[in-house]
Design a protein around this motif. Structure first.
Motif, short mmCIF file in Angstrom:
data_model
loop_
_atom_site.label_atom_id
_atom_site.label_comp_id
_atom_site.label_asym_id
_atom_site.label_seq_id
_atom_site.Cartn_x
_atom_site.Cartn_y
_atom_site.Cartn_z
N ILE A 82 -15.28 -5.79 2.45
CA ILE A 82 -15.01 -4.48 3.01
C ILE A 82 -13.73 -4.70 3.93
O ILE A 82 -12.79 -3.72 3.86
N LEU A 83 -13.73 -5.48 4.85
CA LEU A 83 -12.56 -5.52 5.88
C LEU A 83 -11.39 -6.04 4.95
O LEU A 83 -10.38 -5.44 5.45
N GLU A 84 -11.52 -7.09 4.12
CA GLU A 84 -10.35 -7.33 3.16
C GLU A 84 -9.52 -6.21 2.54
O GLU A 84 -8.47 -5.95 2.73
N VAL A 85 -10.73 -5.57 2.02
CA VAL A 85 -9.98 -4.35 1.20
C VAL A 85 -9.51 -3.27 1.98
O VAL A 85 -8.57 -2.63 1.83
N ALA A 86 -10.44 -2.96 3.16
CA ALA A 86 -9.76 -2.09 3.99
C ALA A 86 -8.38 -2.54 4.57
O ALA A 86 -7.57 -1.61 4.62
N ARG A 87 -8.16 -3.34 4.84
CA ARG A 87 -6.89 -3.96 5.57
C ARG A 87 -5.85 -3.52 4.51
O ARG A 87 -4.96 -3.07 4.80
N ASP A 88 -6.05 -4.04 3.16
CA ASP A 88 -5.05 -3.91 2.21
C ASP A 88 -4.63 -2.24 2.23
O ASP A 88 -3.67 -1.78 2.16
N LEU A 89 -5.94 -1.55 2.00
CA LEU A 89 -5.70 -0.14 1.53
C LEU A 89 -5.31 0.58 2.75
O LEU A 89 -4.37 1.62 2.90
N LEU A 90 -5.76 0.24 3.89
CA LEU A 90 -5.22 1.36 5.20
C LEU A 90 -3.64 0.62 5.35
O LEU A 90 -3.11 1.58 6.06
N THR A 91 -3.38 -0.35 5.19
CA THR A 91 -1.85 -0.85 5.40
C THR A 91 -1.17 -0.06 4.51
O THR A 91 0.14 0.35 4.90
N SER A 92 -1.59 0.17 3.15
CA SER A 92 -0.61 0.93 2.45
C SER A 92 -0.69 2.42 2.20
O SER A 92 0.29 3.26 1.97
N ASP A 93 -1.91 2.99 2.66
CA ASP A 93 -2.24 4.21 3.03
C ASP A 93 -3.22 4.39 4.23
O ASP A 93 -4.33 4.30 3.92
N GLY A 94 -2.58 4.70 5.23
CA GLY A 94 -3.37 5.07 6.60
C GLY A 94 -4.44 6.14 6.35
O GLY A 94 -5.23 6.14 7.10
N ASP A 95 -4.33 6.76 5.32
CA ASP A 95 -5.34 7.92 5.21
C ASP A 95 -6.46 7.65 3.91
O ASP A 95 -7.20 8.50 3.40
N ALA A 96 -6.45 6.17 3.70
CA ALA A 96 -7.63 5.96 2.41
C ALA A 96 -8.85 6.39 3.00
O ALA A 96 -9.16 6.30 3.91
N SER A 97 -9.54 7.27 2.15
CA SER A 97 -11.07 7.40 2.50
C SER A 97 -11.85 6.06 2.74
O SER A 97 -11.93 5.10 1.82
N GLY A 107 -16.39 -2.79 -4.11
CA GLY A 107 -17.53 -3.16 -4.93
C GLY A 107 -18.89 -2.81 -4.14
O GLY A 107 -19.82 -3.32 -4.79
N VAL A 108 -18.83 -1.98 -3.13
CA VAL A 108 -20.10 -1.63 -2.57
C VAL A 108 -20.20 -0.12 -2.74
O VAL A 108 -19.47 0.58 -2.88
N GLY A 109 -21.35 0.08 -2.37
CA GLY A 109 -21.66 1.68 -2.26
C GLY A 109 -21.32 2.24 -0.94
O GLY A 109 -21.19 1.57 -0.17
N PRO A 110 -21.19 3.61 -0.73
CA PRO A 110 -20.64 3.88 0.52
C PRO A 110 -21.87 3.69 1.61
O PRO A 110 -21.58 3.38 2.78
N GLY A 111 -23.31 3.67 1.02
CA GLY A 111 -24.34 3.49 2.12
C GLY A 111 -23.90 2.10 2.92
O GLY A 111 -24.37 1.71 3.96
N THR A 112 -23.37 1.11 2.14
CA THR A 112 -23.33 -0.36 2.32
C THR A 112 -22.10 -0.23 3.43
O THR A 112 -22.35 -0.88 4.53
N LEU A 113 -21.11 0.47 3.04
CA LEU A 113 -19.90 0.62 4.09
C LEU A 113 -20.46 1.10 5.16
O LEU A 113 -20.09 0.36 6.25
#
Length: 179
Positions: free
Chosen positions: A14-29, A38-44
């Motif tokens: 989650i941290l790795e993907v969040a880093r990549d997505l938030l770096t390219s789009d600060g508004d990523a949901s 690859g996890v459900g919202p509850g896991t996040l």
């Protein structure tokens, strides 16, 4: 209680993907981050109950990686090269924090800056000491002063012209540190 290995792997992913997505789009949901991880919202949400918690965790993890990188750089690069590479990466981390500023409260920004300051100063000190030892960096430099000088590097705009200016500023600062 320690986390299970699958929970640790989920958190790291989650941290790795969040880093990549938030770096390219600060508004990523958060939902898009969960899906890409690859996890459900509850896991996040179990790991990061708020967007701010996730952003802070990403920033902390990146700063820790940067701090952990300093000894490797000192062992494999000449000190001035190590300092340049290290500050280029620090600049990108600080830009990440500033780019995500809307997701952080003022108190959270102050807290994470205070929390990460000492490890950053320690890494700078390590590199400066290596340069003192091989006589490529002036002796007795204060790492706080060097960090302040370097702050100009991450204040440039994220444009091609800003990147060129950032490189020129880094050259000027590094030249001023030579013995």
């Amino acid at each position: 209680m320690p986390q299970r290995s699958d929970a640790q792997a989920n958190r790291a992913r989650i941290l790795e993907v969040a880093r990549d997505l938030l770096t390219s789009d600060g508004d990523a949901s958060l939902n898009s981050i969960a899906k890409a991880s690859g996890v459900g919202p509850g896991t996040l949400y179990r790991h990061f109950p708020t967007r701010e918690a996730l952003v802070l965790a990403v920033y902390r993890a990146e700063v820790q990686r940067l701090v952990d990188w300093a000894p490797e750089l000192v062992a494999t690069e000449p000190p001035l090269t190590a300092l340049r590479r290290w500050f280029e990466r620090l600049a990108s981390q600080i830009r990440l924090k500033h780019g995500l500023g809307d997701a952080l409260s003022a108190a959270a920004k102050d807290s994470v800056t205070s929390e990460t300051y000492a490890p950053v100063i320690g890494a700078i000190s390590l590199i400066l000491q290596a340069g003192e030892a091989d006589s490529t960096i002036r002796p007795s430099l204060d790492p706080d002063d060097v960090l302040m000088l370097m702050s100009s590097v991450w204040r440039t705009p994220l444009t091609p012209a800003g990147q060129r200016q950032s490189s020129r500023l880094l050259d000027l600062v590094l030249d001023s540190l030579r013995s």
